[in-house]
Each structure stands twice: as structure tokens, then as C-alpha cells.
Design a protein around this motif. Sequence first.
Motif, PDB file in Angstrom:
ATOM      1  N   HIS A  91       0.814  -1.202   0.000  1.00 13.46           N
ATOM      2  CA  HIS A  91       0.000   0.000   0.000  1.00 13.46           C
ATOM      3  C   HIS A  91       0.855   1.263   0.000  1.00 13.46           C
ATOM      4  O   HIS A  91       2.010   1.259   0.405  1.00 13.46           O
ATOM      5  CB  HIS A  91      -0.991   0.013   1.167  1.00 13.46           C
ATOM      6  CG  HIS A  91      -0.376  -0.168   2.519  1.00 13.46           C
ATOM      7  ND1 HIS A  91       0.080  -1.368   2.984  1.00 13.46           N
ATOM      8  CD2 HIS A  91      -0.161   0.730   3.509  1.00 13.46           C
ATOM      9  CE1 HIS A  91       0.542  -1.223   4.211  1.00 13.46           C
ATOM     10  NE2 HIS A  91       0.418   0.042   4.541  1.00 13.46           N
ATOM     11  N   GLU A 102       4.164   7.119   7.589  1.00 17.32           N
ATOM     12  CA  GLU A 102       3.640   6.137   8.542  1.00 17.32           C
ATOM     13  C   GLU A 102       4.759   5.656   9.461  1.00 17.32           C
ATOM     14  O   GLU A 102       5.773   5.142   9.004  1.00 17.32           O
ATOM     15  CB  GLU A 102       3.062   4.956   7.752  1.00 17.32           C
ATOM     16  CG  GLU A 102       2.545   3.834   8.619  1.00 17.32           C
ATOM     17  CD  GLU A 102       2.270   2.583   7.790  1.00 17.32           C
ATOM     18  OE1 GLU A 102       1.375   2.623   6.931  1.00 17.32           O
ATOM     19  OE2 GLU A 102       2.974   1.584   7.993  1.00 17.32           O
ATOM     20  N   HIS A 117       4.939   0.493   0.422  1.00 20.37           N
ATOM     21  CA  HIS A 117       5.464  -0.546   1.311  1.00 20.37           C
ATOM     22  C   HIS A 117       4.452  -1.674   1.453  1.00 20.37           C
ATOM     23  O   HIS A 117       3.305  -1.558   1.035  1.00 20.37           O
ATOM     24  CB  HIS A 117       5.865   0.024   2.670  1.00 20.37           C
ATOM     25  CG  HIS A 117       4.723   0.563   3.472  1.00 20.37           C
ATOM     26  ND1 HIS A 117       4.250   1.830   3.327  1.00 20.37           N
ATOM     27  CD2 HIS A 117       3.950  -0.010   4.428  1.00 20.37           C
ATOM     28  CE1 HIS A 117       3.247   2.037   4.154  1.00 20.37           C
ATOM     29  NE2 HIS A 117       3.039   0.926   4.842  1.00 20.37           N
TER      30      HIS A 117
HETATM   31 FE   LIG Z   1       1.427   0.640   6.187  1.00 21.18          FE
END
Ligand SMILES: [Fe+2]
Length: 390
Positions: free
Chosen positions: A301, A308, A339
Motif C-alpha cells: 500500500h 507512517e 510498502h
Molecule cells: Fe502501512
Amino acid sequence: MPFYRRVGEVPPKRHTQFRQPDGSLFAEELMGQEGFSSDSSLLYHRHRPTAITSAVPFEPPAWSRVPNHPLKPRHLQTGKLGGGPTGTVDPVLGRQHLLANDDVRISYVEATEPSPLYRNAVGDECLYVSAGAVTLESTFGALELVEGDYAIIPTSVIHRLVPKDGAVKLLTIEATGHIGPPRRYLSVRGQFLEHAPYCERDLRAPAAPILAEGYDISVLVQARRGWTEHVYANHPFDVVGWDGCLYPWAFSIHDFEPITGRVHQPPPVHQTFEGPNFVICSFVPRKVDYHPLAIPVPYNHHNVDSDEVLFYTGGNYEARRGSGIEQGSISLHPSGFTHGPQPGAVERAIGIEAFDELAVMVDTFRPLDLCEPALAIEDTGYAWTWNRTV
Ligand SMILES: [Fe+2]
């Protein structure tokens, strides 16, 4: 905070005479957010909360901050941080800054000494206790925090953190505004709704005032233009009672009830708090996706508007096995990079019924810079770990 609380002695009517045993008036203080337009509390002090006798600049430990350039996913190993920057390691001045932007600063500290009295006038703080125990003492009273607890400390609450029984390990998230539960989980009047993963019964707050005596008490104030040491004529912990909807509170990650589904659920189901331009999520042990053909680990995603950050604090994080991620690791997966699970993780996960993982995630909506201590504990090979089969 969403609900009203009353602790200690308060007068029956606000802004009326409330007298001490010697006949003098208690000093009433309103602490409120957003210019009298949001949550507030009224506190009743034995002494004037305005009486300071000195104000001098204070220089806290500070580190340089560099952009994540060239853009890479990062793996920080907090176990390699070592001691804090000062001689004694306390939970405030001992914080080692790791990741920061103009909205939020994420730090880590392993502390053994009590902190100074401290007031963060920039924004709310969220503490996460990854190991050990600490007492949060404040003008509102004491709050005991243990492994797995989050604590939300509202802006400008004067407080002190006192580690108990040895060292406490804290992830600290300092905001530039207010942190609270996600709005979508609250009614228009602030009650948790039925679909929320936690509710009022899961929250804890101070239950009794702390009354301390003392004169010429130092309080370190972090403000937007720098730090100042104020000396208060009397000890700020002199509140006999308070009431309202603004106060420090705690919530254990172990009380977060995971939301699961037949197929993989996206990270918003893990959301626990929100702040200005960031969210905080909890990944807890749970049964996983139960469609007969489900793939329980995340798909690759790219949340294009977020950096993140994941702090791995317990259990095994299945999707990361083979990447070098371990307990105490922090990963940064920035915007601009796709990732996903490590090679082999998807195949290994098929048929698994439950994950035993504990992680705290911070998603920021603006890019995070790397602070000096982060560069010292980086696993520099992490960016290439998707390019191999383990
Ligand atoms: Fe993630």
C-alpha cells in the motif's frame, strides 16, 4: 476529554466565594481550550496560580533535524539508543527526539529519575508506556501508568513524571494542538458511540487532589518560542478540587477492542486518537481475516498523503518477519514509497487465524524529518529488505 469529572472539593456554584478554613478565598483558575469555546476545567488553588518570582531562558537538549532525503523507508532500533542526553535520565529532558515535523515530534526515553515540574504550552502530549511504570503527578492529581498505557496530557497542565520500580520506557508524541478520540466515534455531545473500539469505562483519570507544600518551585515551560524556567512562589500542586472536561487521562492499549473482518481491514480500524495533522493507531492481538481465501497480512500500500511510523512494542509482527524489525523497533514508511509485507509473508500468513502483535502507529499528514538520535540508531540496510526472499 468527552465527559465531565469532579474531584475533591468544589463550590456548588462556579465563580462564587469558596473559602479556606482560615476564611481566605481559594483562587479559582479556568483552564480551557480554543478561547473559551471548547473543553475546560475549573481548579481551586490554595495559592494564586499566577504568582511567579522569576523567569529565565532554559536550554533543553536539542538536536539537528534533517529531511528524509534521499527518500527511504527507515528502521530505527531504539534498543541502541543508550542513555539520554543529560546526566540523569528523566522522562522529559531525557527524551531523544527521533522523528519530527511542524505538527508533531516523536521521541523515546528510558528514564529512571523523576522529571522536573513541566508544562508544555505548545500542545497536548501523548505518552505510551512500553515497559515499566510511572506516576503522572499534576495539578489535577496522580495517575498511575503501567505497561500498555497511553496518557493524554492536555496543553499547559503542570505535571511531573516519576518512574516507579526502576526504569520506564516511553514513546512520547508531542503535538502542536489537541489530541483526542477520533470524532467519528463520538456523539454530537461527546459520548463514545457503540461502534467505537473503546469507551468511557476504559478510561482512567486522577481521582484525588495532590496537595504539596513548598516555596520557590521551578517549572520548565516549553512554549512555541523556546523554553523558560518559571519559579512559582508556591508549589503548583495546591489544588483542593476541580471539575470539568479537561484533565489528564489514561487508556490501556490492552483495552482496545480490535475491529476485524472477513477480509483485511485497513488501518483506520486501529485508530485510537487524532491530533492536528496526525493520527495514532493501536495494533493489538486479534483474530484475523476469516474469509476462506483471506490473506491476513496487509496488501502492498501507498497512503500517498501520509508518513507512517510504527513502533513495535510487543508480540510478533507477522508482516515484517525477515526485515530485521524486532521489539523496540520503529519503522518509517514515508509518502512517496510503496510498502508492504516482507517477501514470503503473504504466503506464510495464509491460514493463520490470529496475530499476537502489539504496535503503536503514528500517521502524519506532512513529511517527517529525521532527528540526530534517529540517524545514530538506523538500520541502514532496511530499505532494501523487500528485495530479498527470507
Ligand atoms: Fe502501512
